[in-house]
Design a protein around this motif. Structure first.
Motif, PDB file in Angstrom:
ATOM      1  N   TYR A  45      14.415 -40.315  10.793  1.00  0.00           N
ATOM      2  CA  TYR A  45      14.964 -40.012  11.670  1.00  0.00           C
ATOM      3  C   TYR A  45      16.589 -39.609  11.923  1.00  0.00           C
ATOM      4  O   TYR A  45      17.414 -41.026  10.935  1.00  0.00           O
ATOM      5  CB  TYR A  45      14.626 -40.119  13.165  1.00  0.00           C
ATOM      6  N   PHE A  46      16.914 -38.884  11.531  1.00  0.00           N
ATOM      7  CA  PHE A  46      18.504 -38.231  11.517  1.00  0.00           C
ATOM      8  C   PHE A  46      19.286 -37.474  12.655  1.00  0.00           C
ATOM      9  O   PHE A  46      17.923 -37.063  13.446  1.00  0.00           O
ATOM     10  CB  PHE A  46      18.527 -37.812  10.173  1.00  0.00           C
ATOM     11  N   ASP A  47      20.333 -37.554  13.135  1.00  0.00           N
ATOM     12  CA  ASP A  47      21.073 -36.568  13.559  1.00  0.00           C
ATOM     13  C   ASP A  47      21.213 -34.577  13.332  1.00  0.00           C
ATOM     14  O   ASP A  47      22.128 -34.907  12.574  1.00  0.00           O
ATOM     15  CB  ASP A  47      22.192 -37.051  13.976  1.00  0.00           C
ATOM     16  N   ARG A  48      19.909 -33.524  13.463  1.00  0.00           N
ATOM     17  CA  ARG A  48      20.042 -33.335  13.104  1.00  0.00           C
ATOM     18  C   ARG A  48      21.631 -32.046  14.061  1.00  0.00           C
ATOM     19  O   ARG A  48      22.144 -31.794  12.556  1.00  0.00           O
ATOM     20  CB  ARG A  48      18.858 -31.961  13.614  1.00  0.00           C
ATOM     21  N   VAL A  94      22.388 -30.208  -1.047  1.00  0.00           N
ATOM     22  CA  VAL A  94      22.919 -31.198  -0.221  1.00  0.00           C
ATOM     23  C   VAL A  94      22.135 -31.462   0.584  1.00  0.00           C
ATOM     24  O   VAL A  94      21.439 -30.856   1.434  1.00  0.00           O
ATOM     25  CB  VAL A  94      24.338 -30.960  -0.163  1.00  0.00           C
ATOM     26  N   ASP A  95      22.536 -33.169   0.837  1.00  0.00           N
ATOM     27  CA  ASP A  95      22.160 -33.714   2.014  1.00  0.00           C
ATOM     28  C   ASP A  95      22.765 -33.759   2.638  1.00  0.00           C
ATOM     29  O   ASP A  95      23.368 -34.836   2.720  1.00  0.00           O
ATOM     30  CB  ASP A  95      21.245 -35.098   1.447  1.00  0.00           C
ATOM     31  N   TYR A  96      22.700 -32.691   4.285  1.00  0.00           N
ATOM     32  CA  TYR A  96      23.901 -32.935   5.009  1.00  0.00           C
ATOM     33  C   TYR A  96      23.949 -34.067   6.022  1.00  0.00           C
ATOM     34  O   TYR A  96      24.539 -34.552   6.734  1.00  0.00           O
ATOM     35  CB  TYR A  96      23.730 -31.404   5.589  1.00  0.00           C
ATOM     36  N   ALA A  97      22.495 -35.466   5.888  1.00  0.00           N
ATOM     37  CA  ALA A  97      21.798 -35.430   7.131  1.00  0.00           C
ATOM     38  C   ALA A  97      22.243 -37.120   6.342  1.00  0.00           C
ATOM     39  O   ALA A  97      22.770 -38.162   6.826  1.00  0.00           O
ATOM     40  CB  ALA A  97      20.517 -36.369   7.390  1.00  0.00           C
ATOM     41  N   ALA A 107      22.584 -21.761   9.989  1.00  0.00           N
ATOM     42  CA  ALA A 107      22.292 -22.663   9.114  1.00  0.00           C
ATOM     43  C   ALA A 107      21.237 -23.984  10.351  1.00  0.00           C
ATOM     44  O   ALA A 107      20.922 -24.781   9.004  1.00  0.00           O
ATOM     45  CB  ALA A 107      23.580 -23.340   9.777  1.00  0.00           C
ATOM     46  N   GLU A 108      20.827 -23.375  11.407  1.00  0.00           N
ATOM     47  CA  GLU A 108      19.140 -24.357  11.171  1.00  0.00           C
ATOM     48  C   GLU A 108      18.302 -23.965   9.705  1.00  0.00           C
ATOM     49  O   GLU A 108      17.455 -24.546   9.945  1.00  0.00           O
ATOM     50  CB  GLU A 108      18.569 -23.802  12.719  1.00  0.00           C
ATOM     51  N   ASP A 109      18.009 -22.866   9.799  1.00  0.00           N
ATOM     52  CA  ASP A 109      16.859 -21.935   8.823  1.00  0.00           C
ATOM     53  C   ASP A 109      17.290 -22.661   7.172  1.00  0.00           C
ATOM     54  O   ASP A 109      16.640 -22.616   6.484  1.00  0.00           O
ATOM     55  CB  ASP A 109      17.359 -20.501   8.825  1.00  0.00           C
ATOM     56  N   LEU A 110      18.553 -22.967   6.989  1.00  0.00           N
ATOM     57  CA  LEU A 110      19.004 -23.416   5.762  1.00  0.00           C
ATOM     58  C   LEU A 110      18.584 -24.897   5.983  1.00  0.00           C
ATOM     59  O   LEU A 110      17.992 -25.404   4.965  1.00  0.00           O
ATOM     60  CB  LEU A 110      20.492 -23.538   5.487  1.00  0.00           C
ATOM     61  N   LEU A 111      18.651 -25.882   6.750  1.00  0.00           N
ATOM     62  CA  LEU A 111      18.367 -27.016   6.788  1.00  0.00           C
ATOM     63  C   LEU A 111      16.693 -27.376   7.082  1.00  0.00           C
ATOM     64  O   LEU A 111      16.477 -27.155   8.121  1.00  0.00           O
ATOM     65  CB  LEU A 111      19.311 -28.310   7.883  1.00  0.00           C
ATOM     66  N   ASP A 112      16.346 -27.694   5.874  1.00  0.00           N
ATOM     67  CA  ASP A 112      15.262 -28.598   6.446  1.00  0.00           C
ATOM     68  C   ASP A 112      14.696 -29.951   6.759  1.00  0.00           C
ATOM     69  O   ASP A 112      15.434 -30.670   7.357  1.00  0.00           O
ATOM     70  CB  ASP A 112      14.438 -28.598   5.195  1.00  0.00           C
ATOM     71  N   ASP A 113      13.704 -30.532   7.284  1.00  0.00           N
ATOM     72  CA  ASP A 113      13.437 -31.272   8.222  1.00  0.00           C
ATOM     73  C   ASP A 113      13.753 -32.915   7.553  1.00  0.00           C
ATOM     74  O   ASP A 113      13.357 -33.739   8.056  1.00  0.00           O
ATOM     75  CB  ASP A 113      12.033 -31.691   8.195  1.00  0.00           C
TER      76      ASP A 113
END
Length: 128
Positions: free
Chosen positions: A6-9, A43-46, A28-34
């Protein structure tokens, strides 16, 4: 082995938008996967997969995890609900998080209670 992370989306989306300045919140929401990865650049933005390649100067830079470990302070196991809990304190002696590990079905769960700084939270799963 199965791992659910779990991460801070919202924090990951904020960070993604710093690099993808042309994206509005919806795109941006569409670009970030689960899992917290950007679908266009990988890139791992989480900040969950710090070993995924050279990301110097981007979200997930490997240098971020080279600091000193926080001081673990076990709770008193003789008190109900204290067994297995550990506080991790910062340099000032303030608790950053209380962590406990419990059995969950056929595996285990790591539970982070009383987290004081969710924006700067990085969860790294490793078998080192």
């Amino acid at each position: 082995m199965s791992t659910t992370t779990y991460f801070d989306r919202e924090a990951a989306l904020d960070y993604l938008q710093k690099w993808h300045t042309d994206e509005d919140r919806e795109s941006a929401e569409d670009l970030l996967d689960d899992r917290g990865f950007c679908s266009c650049c990988g890139v791992d933005y989480a900040g969950l997969d710090r070993d995924a390649g050279d990301m110097t100067g981007q979200a997930g830079s490997g240098d971020d995890l080279d600091g000193e470990p926080l001081t673990p302070v076990p709770w008193n196991p003789r008190i109900a609900n204290h067994a297995g809990r550990v506080d991790f304190d910062n340099d000032e002696g303030d608790s950053v998080a209380s962590v406990r590990m419990v059995r969950a079905g056929s595996g285990y769960a790591v539970i982070i209670d009383q987290l004081s700084d969710t924006y700067n939270l990085i969860i790294k799963h490793t078998n080192e």
